[in-house]
Design an enzyme around this catalytic site. Structure first.
Site, mmCIF file in Angstrom:
data_model
loop_
_atom_site.group_PDB
_atom_site.id
_atom_site.type_symbol
_atom_site.label_atom_id
_atom_site.label_comp_id
_atom_site.label_asym_id
_atom_site.label_seq_id
_atom_site.Cartn_x
_atom_site.Cartn_y
_atom_site.Cartn_z
ATOM 1 N N GLU A 1 35.340 22.577 63.646
ATOM 2 C CA GLU A 1 34.531 23.556 62.919
ATOM 3 C C GLU A 1 34.984 23.797 61.490
ATOM 4 O O GLU A 1 34.163 23.972 60.598
ATOM 5 C CB GLU A 1 34.498 24.889 63.677
ATOM 6 C CG GLU A 1 33.711 24.848 64.961
ATOM 7 C CD GLU A 1 32.210 24.802 64.737
ATOM 8 O OE1 GLU A 1 31.745 24.988 63.605
ATOM 9 O OE2 GLU A 1 31.491 24.579 65.729
ATOM 10 N N ASP B 1 29.388 26.777 56.536
ATOM 11 C CA ASP B 1 27.980 26.578 56.862
ATOM 12 C C ASP B 1 27.074 27.420 55.967
ATOM 13 O O ASP B 1 26.174 28.121 56.443
ATOM 14 C CB ASP B 1 27.732 26.880 58.341
ATOM 15 C CG ASP B 1 26.348 26.459 58.811
ATOM 16 O OD1 ASP B 1 25.750 25.552 58.188
ATOM 17 O OD2 ASP B 1 25.846 27.049 59.795
#
Length: 184
Positions: A70, A83
């Protein structure tokens, strides 16, 4: 631990899309190389990862693998966010109201944050376990895929069909296997 061992789960590792970020070829070795690349940064969180893993019955290696996938152990975050500002922390908890809609807990690299990410993972493993009559290993892999794509998008044993890179659970499992063999 309580949800199965990552060492018992079959994996194809990183897809070509995921491996490309480190100029690698697809496969398990690419996942292992990326996990190894993140190891020095990961060591800062090792004690917390192990403590949280014990608390929730999740292999610490799996938590480390999700952190590696991640956020590259925090290396690709800006102010704790990734993100495009839609995800928070080492485990990239989805804070977008149209996505996971979670409220971030703790600092981006805190025990509280890692607990939150692990709670979300456990929720998805349990949801997938209730949804499908699969083996424990398939349920674990499906829960990992749901952590990325949501449980509604895990619809068959091809659990990565709708995950980022088309390989999320396979890459995370391969990274987790490497971390498990290297002290997590």
């Amino acid at each position: 631990m309580g949800y199965g061992s990552v060492l018992d789960v079959e994996t194809s590792g990183a897809s070509a899309v995921t491996a490309r970020q480190d100029r690698l070829s697809a496969g398990v070795e690419a996942s292992h190389t990326m996990a190894k690349t993140d190891l020095q940064r990961m060591e800062r969180y090792k004690a917390i990862i192990k403590e949280v893993g014990r608390k929730y019955g999740v292999e610490p290696a799996l938590i480390a693998a999700i952190i590696s996938r991640e956020s590259r152990a925090g290396n690709c975050l800006s102010g704790g966010y990734g993100d495009g500002g839609n995800a928070f922390g080492l485990m990239q908890v989805d804070i977008n109201p149209r996505g996971g809609g979670h409220t971030a807990r703790g600092e981006w690299n805190s025990k509280e944050h890692i607990e939150q990410g692990t709670e979300i993972l456990v929720h998805f493993i349990k949801t997938i376990s209730a949804k499908f009559p699969w083996s424990q290993e398939q349920k674990l892999k499906g829960g990992i895929a749901a952590y990325n794509a949501g449980d509604q998008r895990v619809t068959s044993t091809n659990v990565d069909e709708y995950t980022t890179g088309g390989d999320y659970s396979n890459d995370v499992i391969a990274r987790a296997q490497w971390y498990k063999r290297n002290g997590y």
